[in-house]
Design a protein around this motif. Sequence first.
Motif, PDB file in Angstrom:
ATOM      1  N   ARG A  61      19.006  10.356  -3.489  1.00 20.28           N
ATOM      2  CA  ARG A  61      17.630  10.604  -3.927  1.00 20.28           C
ATOM      3  C   ARG A  61      16.647  10.154  -2.841  1.00 20.28           C
ATOM      4  NH1 ARG A  61      16.288   7.243  -8.729  1.00 20.28           N
ATOM      5  NH2 ARG A  61      14.709   6.417  -7.383  1.00 20.28           N
ATOM      6  N   THR A  62      15.524  10.836  -2.751  1.00 25.08           N
ATOM      7  CA  THR A  62      14.492  10.478  -1.777  1.00 25.08           C
ATOM      8  C   THR A  62      13.764   9.220  -2.232  1.00 25.08           C
ATOM      9  OG1 THR A  62      14.203  12.787  -1.165  1.00 25.08           O
ATOM     10  CG2 THR A  62      12.406  11.293  -0.617  1.00 25.08           C
ATOM     11  N   VAL A  63      13.576   8.315  -1.289  1.00 26.08           N
ATOM     12  CA  VAL A  63      12.897   7.055  -1.565  1.00 26.08           C
ATOM     13  C   VAL A  63      11.386   7.291  -1.468  1.00 26.08           C
ATOM     14  CG1 VAL A  63      12.617   4.665  -0.834  1.00 26.08           C
ATOM     15  CG2 VAL A  63      14.807   5.811  -0.509  1.00 26.08           C
ATOM     16  N   PRO A  64      10.614   6.811  -2.447  1.00 26.02           N
ATOM     17  CA  PRO A  64       9.154   6.930  -2.337  1.00 26.02           C
ATOM     18  C   PRO A  64       8.651   6.220  -1.075  1.00 26.02           C
ATOM     19  CG  PRO A  64       9.777   6.284  -4.552  1.00 26.02           C
ATOM     20  CD  PRO A  64      11.023   6.213  -3.709  1.00 26.02           C
ATOM     21  N   GLU A  65       7.640   6.790  -0.457  1.00 26.11           N
ATOM     22  CA  GLU A  65       7.109   6.286   0.814  1.00 26.11           C
ATOM     23  C   GLU A  65       6.731   4.807   0.748  1.00 26.11           C
ATOM     24  OE1 GLU A  65       6.456   6.833   4.778  1.00 26.11           O
ATOM     25  OE2 GLU A  65       7.081   8.432   3.418  1.00 26.11           O
ATOM     26  N   GLU A  66       6.126   4.370  -0.362  1.00 26.18           N
ATOM     27  CA  GLU A  66       5.712   2.972  -0.475  1.00 26.18           C
ATOM     28  C   GLU A  66       6.921   2.030  -0.516  1.00 26.18           C
ATOM     29  OE1 GLU A  66       5.579   4.948  -4.478  1.00 26.18           O
ATOM     30  OE2 GLU A  66       4.592   5.352  -2.598  1.00 26.18           O
ATOM     31  N   GLU A  67       8.021   2.480  -1.083  1.00 27.50           N
ATOM     32  CA  GLU A  67       9.243   1.668  -1.091  1.00 27.50           C
ATOM     33  C   GLU A  67       9.843   1.570   0.309  1.00 27.50           C
ATOM     34  OE1 GLU A  67      12.195   2.511  -4.078  1.00 27.50           O
ATOM     35  OE2 GLU A  67      10.660   2.852  -5.594  1.00 27.50           O
ATOM     36  N   ILE A  68       9.777   2.669   1.052  1.00 32.32           N
ATOM     37  CA  ILE A  68      10.274   2.648   2.438  1.00 32.32           C
ATOM     38  C   ILE A  68       9.470   1.662   3.250  1.00 32.32           C
ATOM     39  CG2 ILE A  68      10.508   3.983   4.566  1.00 32.32           C
ATOM     40  CD1 ILE A  68      10.987   6.451   2.796  1.00 32.32           C
ATOM     41  N   ASN A  69       8.149   1.756   3.136  1.00 33.52           N
ATOM     42  CA  ASN A  69       7.273   0.864   3.897  1.00 33.52           C
ATOM     43  C   ASN A  69       7.513  -0.589   3.537  1.00 33.52           C
ATOM     44  OD1 ASN A  69       6.126   3.077   5.152  1.00 33.52           O
ATOM     45  ND2 ASN A  69       4.448   3.231   3.706  1.00 33.52           N
ATOM     46  N   ALA A  70       7.678  -0.870   2.250  1.00 33.11           N
ATOM     47  CA  ALA A  70       7.918  -2.255   1.808  1.00 33.11           C
ATOM     48  C   ALA A  70       9.257  -2.771   2.330  1.00 33.11           C
ATOM     49  CB  ALA A  70       7.864  -2.338   0.287  1.00 33.11           C
TER      50      ALA A  70
END
Length: 82
Positions: free
Chosen positions: A70-79
Amino acid sequence: MTYKELLQTLADKSSANYKDYLQSKIHILLRPEDELLTDKVQQYKDASTHYEKKFSAVLAMARNEEELDRTVPEEEINAALK
């Protein structure tokens, strides 16, 4: 980026920092008078631990094989990559 890719990125970052940590410990033996190396050792160890904790947190979010793709939400990637 998928959860699988994010986990691999975090594993790579943790591994690289741990390798640098161990190499800097060797360098301290070779140059004990270099006080900067002592700081570097701690920085590499802290960074390795940091990414290992992030890895565990992301792993907890991806509970099964289906979620790994599944694609990770951008804010989760950044965190995770901070």
